[in-house]
Structures are given as structure tokens and as C-alpha cells.
Motif scaffolding. Sequence first.
Motif, short mmCIF file in Angstrom:
data_model
loop_
_atom_site.label_atom_id
_atom_site.label_comp_id
_atom_site.label_asym_id
_atom_site.label_seq_id
_atom_site.Cartn_x
_atom_site.Cartn_y
_atom_site.Cartn_z
N VAL A 108 39.17 29.53 35.96
CA VAL A 108 39.90 30.80 35.81
C VAL A 108 40.75 31.08 37.04
O VAL A 108 41.93 31.46 36.94
N THR A 109 40.17 30.91 38.23
CA THR A 109 40.93 31.18 39.45
C THR A 109 42.00 30.11 39.69
O THR A 109 43.05 30.41 40.28
N TRP A 163 43.66 28.74 37.24
CA TRP A 163 44.72 29.20 36.33
C TRP A 163 45.48 30.37 36.95
O TRP A 163 46.72 30.42 36.90
N ALA A 164 44.76 31.32 37.56
CA ALA A 164 45.40 32.47 38.20
C ALA A 164 46.29 32.02 39.36
O ALA A 164 47.38 32.58 39.58
N THR A 165 45.84 31.01 40.11
CA THR A 165 46.65 30.48 41.21
C THR A 165 47.90 29.80 40.68
O THR A 165 49.00 29.97 41.22
N TRP A 166 47.76 29.05 39.61
CA TRP A 166 48.88 28.32 39.03
C TRP A 166 49.93 29.27 38.45
O TRP A 166 51.13 29.10 38.67
N THR A 167 49.48 30.26 37.70
CA THR A 167 50.41 31.14 36.97
C THR A 167 50.91 32.30 37.82
O THR A 167 51.88 32.97 37.44
N PHE A 221 49.15 34.91 38.24
CA PHE A 221 48.67 36.08 37.50
C PHE A 221 48.10 37.14 38.44
O PHE A 221 48.26 38.34 38.22
N ALA A 222 47.42 36.70 39.51
CA ALA A 222 46.79 37.65 40.43
C ALA A 222 47.85 38.35 41.27
O ALA A 222 48.85 37.75 41.68
N GLU A 223 47.64 39.64 41.50
CA GLU A 223 48.57 40.41 42.32
C GLU A 223 48.57 39.91 43.77
O GLU A 223 49.58 39.97 44.45
N PRO A 235 47.99 36.56 45.61
CA PRO A 235 47.76 35.12 45.42
C PRO A 235 46.71 34.55 46.37
O PRO A 235 46.00 33.62 46.02
N ALA A 256 43.26 34.75 44.90
CA ALA A 256 43.05 33.73 43.87
C ALA A 256 42.81 32.37 44.50
O ALA A 256 41.93 31.62 44.07
#
Length: 266
Positions: free
Chosen positions: A26-27, A29-33, A35-37, A39, A42
Amino acid sequence: MTTALTRPGDRRISPVFVGILAVTAVTGWATWTGFAEQPGLAVFLFVTAAWIVSLCLHEYAHARTALHSGDISVGAKGYLTLNPLKYTHALLSIILPVIFVIMGGIGLPGGAVFIEHGRIRGRWRHSLISAAGPLTNVLFAVVCTAPFWLDALHGVPHHFRFALAFLALLQVTAAILNFLPVPGLDGYGVIEPWLPHSVKRQVEPFAPFGLLLVFALLWLGPVNGVFFDFVDAVLRGLGINEFETYCGYNLFRFWQDPNELCSISP
């Protein structure tokens, strides 16, 4: 076969490990996209979770090799489940390595699973059991660096690229440190079966302090410089430069002021 002497439940992957894998995915994916406010947060969670996964695999490699070498007790101890809570030294195996990553960006080797060496025959088997753990770190480093030395970074977001570079640095440092022939580390375990009994007897009292000695030496400027020059040389051979590992470490320590230069390519 040796594995037939262990119960199926002894080899079932632990939900704890599955949960750590899920956090890594999950993290990652968040790093790649993006998504996290934040980075950096993440990256911190992704690298920490992936690092714990590698620690679990390191200890599993020791246990699995010991199982096939004759120590069937590793199953009942829970070592084959990849559950970090089952290790004999959870503090040394998981907690301290994570703390040292946060403090200094060093992949400190963890503790070892308890192997009943009296069940194992043959010096080569004893050496292989000790080598199995750091060889796992070597394999993990190869996987992390594959996009770099395969020149497959096109389309890979910078934050994910830097996170992989820093994770690779941790794996390389862990492999190098683990292979040092210092009592208490796996490198000494590789050569110990081949040493005279008198030498082993003299060295044995120092085994609990070997890891602490290595860590203390790494705090000395000249030793630290030589060590990381060698690590950087290995990483350059795998396609990773110092800029990428620096940015990965900078993002990992998200509570500090971010370095804006790391948002662009070197």
C-alpha cells in the motif's frame, strides 16, 4: 524429507507477516502514485515495512537452511512462519535494526534465530546456515537495483526511484556488515566451523559484543568514511549514484526539512 517432520501449521505464513507485506504494498503504491499528501511519510512507511520484510526473510533463510540440514526444531519455534514476533531476539532482529536505519541510514544486521547445532552434521552445513541470511540481503539488493542496472527507470516516479535506491543501500550495508568475520555476526558463523577448538573457545566470550563493536567503529569518522565509500562503489556498480541514495534517505527522514533538489533528476 526433512520438511515432512514438521507440522503444516509450523510452515504456515503468519498473518503478521502478511500484514507487513500489505503495508509495504500500500505504501509502495502511495509512493509511486503520489497519493499521499506528504511523500516523505509514504517513503518512510514503505522503506521501513520493506526493510522489516527483508529482516524476516533473512531470519527465515537461516531457519529454512537449518531445517534442511537436520534441525527440525525450527518448525516448533515458529521460525518458518516468517513471524518476526517468534524470533528469539525480537529486539535485536527487528526493533534495533529499524532504529539504526532511522538514526544513521545503516542496514544493521539483526539477531539470529536459535539453531540447535548439535542436530547438524558437517561443517559445510553449519557455514551455509550462517551464510543463508546475508545472501538473502544480497538477493534483495539485486531485486531493488534491477531497474537501475537494467536501465528500466523510464516512467518510474522520482520518489519511488529514490526510495528504492535507499532501500538498496540498506540491503548492501546489511550484507557487508553481516559477512564481516566478527564474533556474533554471520560472517564469523561461516568460518567458525573451520577454526581450531582452542580459537573458538577464546573467541566465544566476545560474541555478544561483536555487533556493538562494529556499530561503535562505524561512528568513527575515518571508519565510517571508508565503509560508505565502499558501499557507494558497490551501488555505483549496480547503477545507483550517491544523489539517489541521498535523496532517498532525505525523503525517509520526512520530519526534517525536505531537500527540494530531490524532486528533480540529477
